[in-house]
Design a protein around this motif. Structure first.
Motif, PDB file in Angstrom:
ATOM      1  N   GLU A  44      35.044  48.061  77.257  1.00  0.00           N
ATOM      2  CA  GLU A  44      36.117  47.530  76.429  1.00  0.00           C
ATOM      3  C   GLU A  44      36.215  46.016  76.516  1.00  0.00           C
ATOM      4  O   GLU A  44      35.870  45.404  77.532  1.00  0.00           O
ATOM      5  CB  GLU A  44      37.470  48.144  76.826  1.00  0.00           C
ATOM      6  CG  GLU A  44      37.942  47.796  78.211  1.00  0.00           C
ATOM      7  CD  GLU A  44      39.355  48.312  78.492  1.00  0.00           C
ATOM      8  OE1 GLU A  44      39.901  49.084  77.684  1.00  0.00           O
ATOM      9  OE2 GLU A  44      39.905  47.927  79.546  1.00  0.00           O
ATOM     10  N   PHE A  45      36.692  45.449  75.427  1.00  0.00           N
ATOM     11  CA  PHE A  45      36.846  44.010  75.312  1.00  0.00           C
ATOM     12  C   PHE A  45      37.948  43.509  76.237  1.00  0.00           C
ATOM     13  O   PHE A  45      38.994  44.151  76.382  1.00  0.00           O
ATOM     14  CB  PHE A  45      37.190  43.670  73.861  1.00  0.00           C
ATOM     15  CG  PHE A  45      37.698  42.283  73.649  1.00  0.00           C
ATOM     16  CD1 PHE A  45      39.035  42.056  73.366  1.00  0.00           C
ATOM     17  CD2 PHE A  45      36.843  41.194  73.732  1.00  0.00           C
ATOM     18  CE1 PHE A  45      39.524  40.777  73.156  1.00  0.00           C
ATOM     19  CE2 PHE A  45      37.324  39.906  73.538  1.00  0.00           C
ATOM     20  CZ  PHE A  45      38.657  39.703  73.250  1.00  0.00           C
ATOM     21  N   LEU A 105      35.590  40.993  64.931  1.00  0.00           N
ATOM     22  CA  LEU A 105      34.294  41.549  65.313  1.00  0.00           C
ATOM     23  C   LEU A 105      33.876  41.090  66.697  1.00  0.00           C
ATOM     24  O   LEU A 105      33.156  41.802  67.410  1.00  0.00           O
ATOM     25  CB  LEU A 105      33.232  41.171  64.278  1.00  0.00           C
ATOM     26  CG  LEU A 105      33.174  42.069  63.046  1.00  0.00           C
ATOM     27  CD1 LEU A 105      32.123  41.553  62.074  1.00  0.00           C
ATOM     28  CD2 LEU A 105      32.869  43.507  63.423  1.00  0.00           C
ATOM     29  N   THR A 107      35.506  41.082  69.212  1.00  0.00           N
ATOM     30  CA  THR A 107      36.082  41.938  70.241  1.00  0.00           C
ATOM     31  C   THR A 107      35.257  43.211  70.430  1.00  0.00           C
ATOM     32  O   THR A 107      35.640  44.082  71.202  1.00  0.00           O
ATOM     33  CB  THR A 107      37.532  42.330  69.894  1.00  0.00           C
ATOM     34  OG1 THR A 107      37.527  43.153  68.727  1.00  0.00           O
ATOM     35  CG2 THR A 107      38.392  41.100  69.637  1.00  0.00           C
ATOM     36  N   THR A 108      34.151  43.308  69.707  1.00  0.00           N
ATOM     37  CA  THR A 108      33.294  44.495  69.810  1.00  0.00           C
ATOM     38  C   THR A 108      31.969  44.140  70.473  1.00  0.00           C
ATOM     39  O   THR A 108      31.486  43.008  70.375  1.00  0.00           O
ATOM     40  CB  THR A 108      33.006  45.095  68.427  1.00  0.00           C
ATOM     41  OG1 THR A 108      32.194  44.165  67.678  1.00  0.00           O
ATOM     42  CG2 THR A 108      34.293  45.330  67.652  1.00  0.00           C
ATOM     43  N   THR A 109      31.361  45.113  71.121  1.00  0.00           N
ATOM     44  CA  THR A 109      30.115  44.863  71.842  1.00  0.00           C
ATOM     45  C   THR A 109      28.975  44.490  70.896  1.00  0.00           C
ATOM     46  O   THR A 109      28.056  43.769  71.287  1.00  0.00           O
ATOM     47  CB  THR A 109      29.700  46.088  72.663  1.00  0.00           C
ATOM     48  OG1 THR A 109      29.582  47.216  71.778  1.00  0.00           O
ATOM     49  CG2 THR A 109      30.727  46.405  73.748  1.00  0.00           C
ATOM     50  N   SER A 110      29.050  44.936  69.653  1.00  0.00           N
ATOM     51  CA  SER A 110      27.962  44.686  68.715  1.00  0.00           C
ATOM     52  C   SER A 110      27.827  43.219  68.330  1.00  0.00           C
ATOM     53  O   SER A 110      26.820  42.816  67.754  1.00  0.00           O
ATOM     54  CB  SER A 110      28.153  45.535  67.452  1.00  0.00           C
ATOM     55  OG  SER A 110      29.391  45.233  66.854  1.00  0.00           O
TER      56      SER A 110
END
Length: 125
Positions: A44-45, A105, A107-110
């Motif tokens: 998680e972020f 975006l 905040t996302t792993t991608s």
């Protein structure tokens, strides 16, 4: 070779503080972020910061307790964690991203291209 190396994890009592550091080598990043993963849970972020240092974002769960900062001269990013809670126990990962994605975006792993190996943070009650 691009590397991200975290340090500063450890065991601390609830209410205490820790400072995590991440040293990047091989390239610079537009965004650097911290994520965490507790056992049995998804990564998680936690927080991210842009290259200028002017734009930061935090997960609601850490807002007001954690502070992210970066030193572009040293290519490092730090996470100051205060008022730690047992729920903060996790492996913390540093990440670097080069694409200028939106605030959301990021905040996302991608949104991140490179990751460190992680450092364990354990908060005892």
């Amino acid at each position: 070779q691009v590397q991200l190396v975290e340090s500063g994890g450890g065991l601390v009592q609830a209410g205490g503080s820790l400072r995590l550091s991440c040293a990047a080598s091989g390239r610079t990043f537009y965004t650097m972020g911290w994520f965490r993963q507790a056992p049995g849970k998804k990564r998680e972020f936690v927080a991210h910061i842009t290259s200028s240092g002017g734009n930061t974002a935090y997960a609601d769960s850490v807002k007001g307790r954690f502070t992210i900062s970066r030193d572009n001269t040293k290519n490092t990013v730090a996470l100051q964690m205060n008022s730690l809670e047992p729920e903060d126990t996790a492996v913390y990962y540093c990440a670097g991203g080069s694409t200028r994605y939106s605030l959301l975006l990021r905040t996302t792993t991608s949104a991140y291209d490179y990751w460190g190996q992680g450092t364990q943070v354990t908060v005892s009650s």
